[in-house]
Scaffold this active site. Structure first.
Site, mmCIF file in Angstrom:
data_model
loop_
_atom_site.group_PDB
_atom_site.id
_atom_site.type_symbol
_atom_site.label_atom_id
_atom_site.label_comp_id
_atom_site.label_asym_id
_atom_site.label_seq_id
_atom_site.Cartn_x
_atom_site.Cartn_y
_atom_site.Cartn_z
ATOM 1 N N SER A 1 0.811 -1.217 0.000
ATOM 2 C CA SER A 1 0.000 0.000 0.000
ATOM 3 C C SER A 1 0.845 1.267 0.000
ATOM 4 C CB SER A 1 -0.919 0.017 1.219
ATOM 5 O OG SER A 1 -1.570 1.262 1.355
ATOM 6 N N CYS A 2 0.464 2.215 -0.830
ATOM 7 C CA CYS A 2 1.119 3.525 -0.868
ATOM 8 C C CYS A 2 1.041 4.226 0.485
ATOM 9 C CB CYS A 2 0.457 4.384 -1.946
ATOM 10 S SG CYS A 2 0.836 6.145 -1.873
#
Length: 259
Positions: free
Chosen positions: A140-141
């Protein structure tokens, strides 16, 4: 003297189309056929955009994406996966030089001034992230807040990424308006439950920060004013022209494939 930029506010767009439009705009800007552009848009259906170099898909529950009606799509920019669900996305197509620093971190910081002024106008004391992306890379960013990201009390609510086309850059990012907590914990699963909780502890959204309902229109207006004030911009409200639509249509196929 204020710089002249185009402001394009798009309605909800199909994921591959959104990515193709961003590339079409930066392509025309790099050719000198368009002034710099700030584009604001949303996604329909919701999407999970994967970074250009994000080849390893571990940590993402693709089986759940289909059940939840979330479409995976490939971005032209780097970084990690971003969930576009209850967010507003911005994109900027602008050439380096003059006021835009050429260095990667410096250009992020310069353009993010518009975001910081935006959130200050909403009463939010936001800051740039300071972390570095290290291996093993998270799926996940929003697990890491780098200098191109925006945080509040250490929790990230804006994730941004760039791609360079010689002397022109595309910077786009996701501004979390509503909480994604329930969906994030399902999509970015891990064998270790603590890791999922650690991700949620790193993320917040405008509604949680302000403790009230926030509309897309409110955020769009604040962004327009924030960038205008921070970067000395004179915006011209505009729409995609026929050439940009045809160029985006010719690029849409490559964004429909993850590999």
């Amino acid at each position: 003297m204020a710089q002249r930029w185009r402001l394009i506010e798009s309605g909800p767009g199909e994921p591959a189309w959104n990515m193709a439009v961003d590339e079409a705009l930066v392509t025309r800007q790099s050719r000198g056929e368009s002034p710099p552009v700030l584009r604001l848009y949303t996604w329909n259906p919701p999407a999970l955009s994967l970074g250009y170099f994000q080849k390893k898909m571990t940590g993402i529950r693709f089986d759940l994406l289909d059940k939840l009606g979330i479409v995976p799509v490939r971005r032209s920019t780097g970084g990690r996966a971003v969930l576009h669900y209850g967010d507003l996305t911005y994109s900027i197509a602008v050439s380096l030089g003059q006021d835009i620093p050429t260095g990667l971190v410096d250009s992020f910081r310069y353009l993010c001034r518009g975001l910081l002024v935006t959130f200050a106008s909403l009463g939010i004391e936001a800051r740039l992230g300071s972390e570095r992306l290290r291996k093993p890379f998270p799926a996940s960013c929003f697990a890491v807040a780098t200098p191109g990201d925006i945080t509040w009390h250490g929790r990230k609510f804006v994730g941004s990424a760039q791609k360079r086309y010689e002397s022109t850059i595309l910077q786009h990012g996701s501004i979390l308006i509503r909480s994604q907590a329930n969906i994030l914990s399902e999509i970015f699963s891990s064998e270790e439950e603590v890791n999922s909780q650690a991700l949620l502890d790193k993320v917040t959204c405008l509604e949680d920060i302000l403790e009230r309902h926030v509309t897309l229109e409110e955020v769009s207006e604040a962004l327009t004013s924030g960038f205008k004030k921070a970067l000395n911009i004179d915006f011209q409200h505009d729409e995609l022209n026929s050439e940009e639509e045809m160029l985006a249509a010719s690029m849409i196929g490559k964004y429909s494939k993850l590999i």
